[in-house]
Design a protein around this motif. Structure first.
Motif, PDB file in Angstrom:
ATOM      1  N   ALA A 195       0.619  -1.244   0.231  1.00 26.64           N
ATOM      2  CA  ALA A 195       0.079  -0.321   0.121  1.00 26.64           C
ATOM      3  C   ALA A 195       0.934   1.191   0.206  1.00 26.64           C
ATOM      4  CB  ALA A 195      -0.872   0.565   1.785  1.00 26.64           C
ATOM      5  N   ASN A 196       0.664   2.202  -0.668  1.00 26.54           N
ATOM      6  CA  ASN A 196       0.521   3.638  -0.979  1.00 26.54           C
ATOM      7  C   ASN A 196       0.078   4.630  -0.329  1.00 26.54           C
ATOM      8  OD1 ASN A 196       1.956   5.820  -0.986  1.00 26.54           O
ATOM      9  ND2 ASN A 196       3.158   5.935  -3.629  1.00 26.54           N
ATOM     10  N   PRO A 197      -0.313   4.423   0.768  1.00 25.66           N
ATOM     11  CA  PRO A 197      -1.970   5.190   1.212  1.00 25.66           C
ATOM     12  C   PRO A 197      -1.433   6.775   0.554  1.00 25.66           C
ATOM     13  CG  PRO A 197      -0.812   4.025   3.162  1.00 25.66           C
ATOM     14  CD  PRO A 197      -0.047   3.815   1.569  1.00 25.66           C
ATOM     15  N   LEU A 219      -7.905  12.977  -1.902  1.00 25.63           N
ATOM     16  CA  LEU A 219      -7.863  11.950  -1.648  1.00 25.63           C
ATOM     17  C   LEU A 219      -6.689  10.859  -1.475  1.00 25.63           C
ATOM     18  CD1 LEU A 219     -11.155   9.820  -0.150  1.00 25.63           C
ATOM     19  CD2 LEU A 219     -11.056   9.526  -3.489  1.00 25.63           C
ATOM     20  N   ALA A 220      -5.442  11.209  -1.777  1.00 23.02           N
ATOM     21  CA  ALA A 220      -5.103  10.237  -2.719  1.00 23.02           C
ATOM     22  C   ALA A 220      -3.785  10.773  -1.458  1.00 23.02           C
ATOM     23  CB  ALA A 220      -4.812   9.467  -3.804  1.00 23.02           C
ATOM     24  N   LEU A 221      -3.215  12.135  -1.712  1.00 19.69           N
ATOM     25  CA  LEU A 221      -2.884  12.231  -0.856  1.00 19.69           C
ATOM     26  C   LEU A 221      -2.811  13.417   0.813  1.00 19.69           C
ATOM     27  CD1 LEU A 221      -2.302  15.904  -3.482  1.00 19.69           C
ATOM     28  CD2 LEU A 221      -0.061  13.484  -2.908  1.00 19.69           C
ATOM     29  N   CYS A 222      -3.741  12.848   0.902  1.00 19.76           N
ATOM     30  CA  CYS A 222      -3.851  13.675   2.341  1.00 19.76           C
ATOM     31  C   CYS A 222      -3.924  12.659   3.431  1.00 19.76           C
ATOM     32  CB  CYS A 222      -4.862  15.228   2.800  1.00 19.76           C
ATOM     33  SG  CYS A 222      -5.642  15.484   3.917  1.00 19.76           S
TER      34      CYS A 222
HETATM   35  N1  GLN Z   1       4.587  10.632  -1.923  1.00 21.60           N
HETATM   36  C1  GLN Z   1       4.032  11.299  -2.347  1.00 21.60           C
HETATM   37  C2  GLN Z   1       4.363  13.049  -2.519  1.00 21.60           C
HETATM   38  O1  GLN Z   1       5.059  13.617  -2.064  1.00 21.60           O
HETATM   39  C3  GLN Z   1       2.593  11.666  -1.524  1.00 21.60           C
HETATM   40  C4  GLN Z   1       2.075  10.155  -1.718  1.00 21.60           C
HETATM   41  C5  GLN Z   1       1.120   9.404  -0.845  1.00 21.60           C
HETATM   42  O2  GLN Z   1       0.729  10.496  -0.038  1.00 21.60           O
HETATM   43  N2  GLN Z   1       0.768   8.533  -0.479  1.00 21.60           N
HETATM   44  O3  GLN Z   1       3.921  13.637  -3.304  1.00 21.60           O
END
Ligand code: GLN
Length: 295
Positions: A195-197, A219-222
């Protein structure tokens, strides 16, 4: 793809005039490579022989308009081209999914290092987004069964197209839902889960570059107030979902290593370890379920 012929001289003076207005040469050269099919090494050759003519897959007008959109509106080039190279393949991406990062490529190498001896098994990618990790796993674990999960329909459509195009097998399924939930029929049978949550604390979102902040899905970052809300859900459900000896490998933020390991230990996972990314930052937490199944 239509091929457009122009002289080296014309291309180099176009490149110079664009860069004089701003932007990074490395990004413009990336656009020339991915968008127009002119590799960086072929570009260097043009400086040696300016009389040469070259074939481009895109006109200078089209390239200029993409570049200006990127430079003025801070839209990532990957979204403008809808393509992103990752490991040894090229993914479709779009604003509904996170652009897969280079450091995440290592997740697949870590999975291989832990599980390459195992001929058959079941893998899962939780929060698959574009499907990058799922594609990487399906190409590395040819005789395994795979599951890619995401809570966003748009992401799942992109992941499905990427898996259908790039996977070496068809032994995978996609599931709509939150983390472990759609995988209940496979609980206790998952041998490898990656997982890369989302892991960025909400207070850091405003400090991200405009390319990321204004374009990539929050949604994919926070990851909530401390960045760990998704990580917590994944780790707390892991023991019942992982097969005996099954591995969980999670990517996290630059300063979360100790906390993530502590959570893993607290739920009863074993064989904990930390791996660094290419910048030397502790970026990945690994652990496995060493409990024997009680029937
Ligand atoms: N690595 C991404 C970034 O720094 C963030 C990815 C994540 O939240 N899984 O922008």
């Amino acid at each position: 793809m239509p091929s457009i012929q122009i002289s080296s001289k014309e291309l180099l003076s176009w490149r110079r005039s664009l860069l004089l207005k701003g932007g990074r040469a490395v990004d413009l050269d990336w656009l020339l490579d991915l968008g127009a099919g002119l590799s960086w090494s072929a570009l260097q050759m043009l400086y040696i022989d300016e009389s040469k003519s070259i074939d481009l897959d895109m006109s200078l007008d089209e390239l200029t308009s993409l570049w200006e959109k990127h430079r003025m509106e801070h839209i990532p080039l990957q979204y403008l081209l809808r393509r992103c190279p990752w490991r040894d393949f090229e993914l479709e991406v779009g604003p509904g999914v996170l652009i897969p990062r280079q450091e995440s490529e290592l997740l697949i190498d870590l999975a291989i290092s832990k599980c390459e001896q195992k001929q058959n098994g079941v893998w899962a990618d939780l929060g698959t987004g574009s499907g990058a990790i799922a594609v990487g796993l399906s190409r590395s674990f040819l005789h395994w069964e795979g599951h890619a999960v995401d809570c966003c329909n748009e992401a799942l459509s992109i992941a499905r197209r990427n898996l259908d195009k790039l996977s070496f097998t068809s032994n995978y399924q996609l599931h709509l839902g939150s983390w472990w939930e759609p995988l209940t029929p496979w609980w206790g049978k998952l041998n490898l889960v990656l997982a890369n949550p989302p892991y960025i604390p909400i207070s850091d979102i405003d400090n991200l570059s405009p390319e990321v902040r204004n374009n990539e899905p929050h949604l994919a970052l926070c990851g909530g107030s401390d960045g760990l809300s998704s990580c917590r859900k994944i780790i707390s459900g892991s023991l019942k979902a992982l097969a005996p000896k099954g591995w969980l490998i999670i990517e996290h933020h630059y300063d979360q290593s100790d906390l993530v390991l502590k959570m893993m230990e607290q739920v009863g996972l074993s064989d904990l370890s930390v791996e660094k990314d290419l910048q030397g930052i502790k970026r990945f937490a690994l652990a496995r379920n060493n409990l024997e199944k009680i029937c």
